[in-house]
Design a protein around this motif. Structure first.
Motif, PDB file in Angstrom:
ATOM      1  N   GLU A  64       0.878  -1.163   0.000  1.00  0.00           N
ATOM      2  CA  GLU A  64       0.000   0.000   0.000  1.00  0.00           C
ATOM      3  C   GLU A  64       0.924   1.224   0.000  1.00  0.00           C
ATOM      4  OE1 GLU A  64      -2.664   0.339   3.324  1.00  0.00           O
ATOM      5  OE2 GLU A  64      -3.435   2.256   2.578  1.00  0.00           O
ATOM      6  N   THR A  65       0.712   2.136  -0.932  1.00  0.00           N
ATOM      7  CA  THR A  65       1.685   3.221  -1.129  1.00  0.00           C
ATOM      8  C   THR A  65       1.000   4.581  -1.112  1.00  0.00           C
ATOM      9  OG1 THR A  65       2.881   1.721  -2.582  1.00  0.00           O
ATOM     10  CG2 THR A  65       3.525   4.000  -2.707  1.00  0.00           C
ATOM     11  N   LYS A  66       1.589   5.508  -0.376  1.00  0.00           N
ATOM     12  CA  LYS A  66       1.095   6.900  -0.384  1.00  0.00           C
ATOM     13  C   LYS A  66       2.245   7.805  -0.790  1.00  0.00           C
ATOM     14  CE  LYS A  66      -2.836   5.937   1.843  1.00  0.00           C
ATOM     15  NZ  LYS A  66      -4.037   5.781   1.095  1.00  0.00           N
ATOM     16  N   GLU A  67       1.883   9.036  -1.201  1.00  0.00           N
ATOM     17  CA  GLU A  67       2.933   9.984  -1.598  1.00  0.00           C
ATOM     18  C   GLU A  67       2.745  11.306  -0.869  1.00  0.00           C
ATOM     19  OE1 GLU A  67       4.075   9.510  -6.213  1.00  0.00           O
ATOM     20  OE2 GLU A  67       1.994  10.023  -5.807  1.00  0.00           O
ATOM     21  N   ILE A  68       3.844  11.909  -0.493  1.00  0.00           N
ATOM     22  CA  ILE A  68       3.813  13.285   0.018  1.00  0.00           C
ATOM     23  C   ILE A  68       4.788  14.073  -0.863  1.00  0.00           C
ATOM     24  CG2 ILE A  68       4.237  14.810   1.989  1.00  0.00           C
ATOM     25  CD1 ILE A  68       3.666  12.454   3.844  1.00  0.00           C
ATOM     26  N   ILE A  69       4.251  15.083  -1.525  1.00  0.00           N
ATOM     27  CA  ILE A  69       5.098  15.818  -2.482  1.00  0.00           C
ATOM     28  C   ILE A  69       5.360  17.216  -1.936  1.00  0.00           C
ATOM     29  CG2 ILE A  69       5.285  16.626  -4.873  1.00  0.00           C
ATOM     30  CD1 ILE A  69       3.159  14.312  -5.439  1.00  0.00           C
ATOM     31  N   LEU A  70       6.627  17.525  -1.754  1.00  0.00           N
ATOM     32  CA  LEU A  70       7.012  18.797  -1.138  1.00  0.00           C
ATOM     33  C   LEU A  70       7.503  19.777  -2.203  1.00  0.00           C
ATOM     34  CD1 LEU A  70       9.117  17.272   1.805  1.00  0.00           C
ATOM     35  CD2 LEU A  70       6.680  17.829   1.792  1.00  0.00           C
ATOM     36  N   ASN A  71       7.570  21.053  -1.799  1.00  0.00           N
ATOM     37  CA  ASN A  71       8.224  22.030  -2.673  1.00  0.00           C
ATOM     38  C   ASN A  71       9.708  21.693  -2.753  1.00  0.00           C
ATOM     39  OD1 ASN A  71       5.950  23.668  -3.135  1.00  0.00           O
ATOM     40  ND2 ASN A  71       6.193  24.587  -1.112  1.00  0.00           N
ATOM     41  N   ASP A  72      10.333  22.117  -3.833  1.00  0.00           N
ATOM     42  CA  ASP A  72      11.749  21.802  -4.052  1.00  0.00           C
ATOM     43  C   ASP A  72      12.629  22.933  -3.523  1.00  0.00           C
ATOM     44  OD1 ASP A  72      14.133  20.796  -4.991  1.00  0.00           O
ATOM     45  OD2 ASP A  72      13.785  21.367  -7.082  1.00  0.00           O
ATOM     46  N   GLY A  73      13.645  22.574  -2.747  1.00  0.00           N
ATOM     47  CA  GLY A  73      14.637  23.585  -2.395  1.00  0.00           C
ATOM     48  C   GLY A  73      14.976  23.612  -0.913  1.00  0.00           C
ATOM     49  N   GLU A  74      16.221  24.060  -0.676  1.00  0.00           N
ATOM     50  CA  GLU A  74      16.736  24.147   0.694  1.00  0.00           C
ATOM     51  C   GLU A  74      15.860  25.050   1.561  1.00  0.00           C
ATOM     52  OE1 GLU A  74      19.857  22.685   1.787  1.00  0.00           O
ATOM     53  OE2 GLU A  74      19.442  23.496   3.771  1.00  0.00           O
ATOM     54  N   LYS A  75      15.241  26.049   0.940  1.00  0.00           N
ATOM     55  CA  LYS A  75      14.462  26.980   1.779  1.00  0.00           C
ATOM     56  C   LYS A  75      13.199  26.309   2.340  1.00  0.00           C
ATOM     57  CE  LYS A  75      11.809  29.474  -1.683  1.00  0.00           C
ATOM     58  NZ  LYS A  75      11.271  30.697  -2.156  1.00  0.00           N
ATOM     59  N   TYR A  76      12.838  25.147   1.786  1.00  0.00           N
ATOM     60  CA  TYR A  76      11.674  24.419   2.323  1.00  0.00           C
ATOM     61  C   TYR A  76      12.088  23.339   3.331  1.00  0.00           C
ATOM     62  CZ  TYR A  76       9.262  26.870  -1.334  1.00  0.00           C
ATOM     63  OH  TYR A  76       8.751  27.869  -2.131  1.00  0.00           O
ATOM     64  N   LYS A  77      13.381  23.313   3.646  1.00  0.00           N
ATOM     65  CA  LYS A  77      13.830  22.346   4.658  1.00  0.00           C
ATOM     66  C   LYS A  77      13.580  23.006   6.006  1.00  0.00           C
ATOM     67  CE  LYS A  77      18.214  20.114   5.883  1.00  0.00           C
ATOM     68  NZ  LYS A  77      19.627  19.944   5.498  1.00  0.00           N
ATOM     69  N   ASN A  78      12.321  23.039   6.427  1.00  0.00           N
ATOM     70  CA  ASN A  78      11.996  23.814   7.625  1.00  0.00           C
ATOM     71  C   ASN A  78      10.829  23.200   8.395  1.00  0.00           C
ATOM     72  OD1 ASN A  78       9.628  24.552   6.309  1.00  0.00           O
ATOM     73  ND2 ASN A  78      10.525  26.421   5.467  1.00  0.00           N
ATOM     74  N   ILE A  79      10.466  23.868   9.469  1.00  0.00           N
ATOM     75  CA  ILE A  79       9.436  23.324  10.360  1.00  0.00           C
ATOM     76  C   ILE A  79       8.058  23.320   9.689  1.00  0.00           C
ATOM     77  CG2 ILE A  79       8.190  23.832  12.496  1.00  0.00           C
ATOM     78  CD1 ILE A  79      10.761  24.437  13.805  1.00  0.00           C
ATOM     79  N   ASP A  80       7.779  24.298   8.835  1.00  0.00           N
ATOM     80  CA  ASP A  80       6.473  24.317   8.163  1.00  0.00           C
ATOM     81  C   ASP A  80       6.304  23.062   7.301  1.00  0.00           C
ATOM     82  OD1 ASP A  80       5.825  26.678   9.308  1.00  0.00           O
ATOM     83  OD2 ASP A  80       6.593  27.898   7.653  1.00  0.00           O
ATOM     84  N   THR A  81       7.368  22.702   6.615  1.00  0.00           N
ATOM     85  CA  THR A  81       7.303  21.488   5.793  1.00  0.00           C
ATOM     86  C   THR A  81       7.086  20.252   6.666  1.00  0.00           C
ATOM     87  OG1 THR A  81       8.709  22.487   4.124  1.00  0.00           O
ATOM     88  CG2 THR A  81       8.589  20.092   4.103  1.00  0.00           C
ATOM     89  N   LEU A  82       7.754  20.236   7.812  1.00  0.00           N
ATOM     90  CA  LEU A  82       7.560  19.103   8.727  1.00  0.00           C
ATOM     91  C   LEU A  82       6.109  19.003   9.166  1.00  0.00           C
ATOM     92  CD1 LEU A  82      10.522  19.137  11.264  1.00  0.00           C
ATOM     93  CD2 LEU A  82       9.905  17.310   9.674  1.00  0.00           C
ATOM     94  N   LYS A  83       5.522  20.179   9.489  1.00  0.00           N
ATOM     95  CA  LYS A  83       4.123  20.174   9.935  1.00  0.00           C
ATOM     96  C   LYS A  83       3.227  19.595   8.843  1.00  0.00           C
ATOM     97  CE  LYS A  83       2.652  24.001  12.148  1.00  0.00           C
ATOM     98  NZ  LYS A  83       2.676  25.465  12.414  1.00  0.00           N
ATOM     99  N   TYR A  84       3.540  19.955   7.609  1.00  0.00           N
ATOM    100  CA  TYR A  84       2.754  19.431   6.481  1.00  0.00           C
ATOM    101  C   TYR A  84       2.903  17.903   6.400  1.00  0.00           C
ATOM    102  CZ  TYR A  84       1.307  18.455   1.709  1.00  0.00           C
ATOM    103  OH  TYR A  84       0.697  17.904   0.613  1.00  0.00           O
TER     104      TYR A  84
END
Ligand code: NAD
Length: 371
Positions: A64-84
């Motif tokens: 069973e497979t799910k995907e989480i697709i994030l924005n690209d880039g070092e500036k998204y390596k942050n807590i907001d992305t983690l919350k998402y």
């Protein structure tokens, strides 16, 4: 098949390096982490655009497979992305037995790795690195982190993966900038541990006719697998001896103290990690010359390598004082003292505490271009 085993205090895991291993991901996952789990692929929009469907189809055949697709880039390596990520994991109703599979470079690996370490107090983690840096370095050894405010990797933890599946085929879609990024880290391994790695790379392109394509020739050469293997093995052995970065693992930070400060000062979007480290390496060599360890001839030899590999030798119009200031926020600056990795000679690294600030500033100044 050839693999590297990494034995740490609470986990032993394998790194498989093989072209087209992606086609058999399920076999490796089954053998190493089991079959009764959901796989959550975490990737970014760019990597998803190239490989998302293929990898989801492959894994989806058996899991069973799910995907989480994030924005690209070092500036998204942050807590907001983690919350998402956390909120997606809640929506998917995942359990600790389920596995996160970061598909991407070091940014995805570090961020998704931290999510795997913290969600439900720790999920399974199968790294699938797709850049040179992530294949030779960041996926191995359990460092996970996100950036916070001005400081890189300041919120994180050590969390070893359960498995690393490295497919050099992924490197074929990297652009030249990202290849250069990775070559900077390879030069680091060469200078600190085994210069034969750099000589090998140079030999791949010795007879390259087309100057424009020479860096692509390096990662497309099947011999490049051996370079990935050598670097990964060096990293794995160091991690086994110093899992928590208390001593020998510091050596991997050669070029990174000033490199990280350059990244912060210029902004994560203006310069990438490998370019900043490449300049940080030159500053560390400059300091080693200043202390009488290395000769100017040595620097000349390394600058020639930089020219061939198109590595950056200086940063444009920057300010050494600003870089010095941001050094003080670096984790490698402990209790007011700086800690630098220098070279006493080729492949003879030394950890140096409390360097004179002027020596550091001068080394940075030599690699700032004002034109
Ligand atoms: N955890 C560690 O031990 C460790 C070690 C070194 C670096 N790092 C971290 O790694 C990060 C840098 O990693 P990186 O250099 O892989 O950068 P990255 O993850 O930002 O990837 C670079 C670019 O390449 C793209 N990309 C990735 N795979 C691709 C592919 N196969 N084809 C085409 N494009 C692709 C990405 O979308 C991105 O735009 C930094 O955040 C750094 O702090 C961590």
């Amino acid at each position: 098949m050839k693999y590297i085993e990494v034995k740490t205090s609470n986990k032993a895991y394998k790194i498989y390096i093989k072209n087209n291993i992606a086609e058999s991901f399920c076999d490796y996952i089954k053998e190493n982490i089991g079959k009764d789990c959901m796989i959550i692929i975490i990737t970014n929009e760019k990597v998803h655009g190239i490989y998302g469907k293929k990898i989801k189809d492959i894994i989806g055949k058996e899991y069973e497979t799910k995907e989480i697709i994030l924005n690209d880039g070092e500036k998204y390596k942050n807590i907001d992305t983690l919350k998402y990520i956390y909120s997606q994991l809640l929506d998917f109703n995942v359990h600790r037995n389920d596995a996160i599979l970061p598909l991407g470079g070091g940014v995805i690996g570090d961020t998704a790795g931290f999510a795997a370490a913290t969600f439900g107090r720790g999920m399974k983690l199968v790294h699938c690195p797709t850049t040179v840096i992530s294949q030779i370095d960041s996926s191995i050894g359990g460092k996970t982190a996100v950036n916070f405010e001005r400081v890189k990797n300041i919120i994180g933890c050590f969390y070893q993966p359960d498995l690393i599946l490295t497919d050099p085929e992924f490197l074929k879609t990297l652009d030249e900038k990202e290849i250069i990024n990775g070559l900077g880290e390879i030069v680091k391994y060469g200078l600190v541990f085994d210069f034969q790695i750099v000589n090998d790379i140079l030999s791949f392109i010795e007879n390259a006719e087309n100057d424009k394509d020479r860096l692509f020739d390096i990662v497309n050469d099947t011999r490049f697998n051996e370079i990935i293997y050598k670097c990964a093995r060096i990293k794995a052995e160091i991690v086994e001896r110093d899992e928590y970065d208390l001593n020998e693992r510091n050596l991997l930070n050669f070029g990174h103290t000033i490199g990280h400060s350059i990244e912060k000062t210029l902004g994560f979007n203006k310069i990438n990690h490998g370019q900043a480290v490449a300049i940080g390496i030159l500053c560390a060599i400059e300091i080693s010359i200043n202390l009488g360890y290395l000769s100017k001839k040595f620097m000349k030899k390394i600058l020639d390598v930089y020219d061939i590999l198109k590595l950056p030798k200086c940063i444009l119009k920057s300010d050494a004082d600003a870089i010095m200031d941001s050094l003080k926020f670096d984790k490698k600056f402990s209790v007011g003292k700086n800690k630098f990795i220098l070279l006493k000679d080729l492949n003879k690294p030394v950890i140096y505490d409390d360097l004179d600030e002027n020596i550091i500033r001068n080394s940075i100044n030599k690699h700032i271009s004002h034109v």
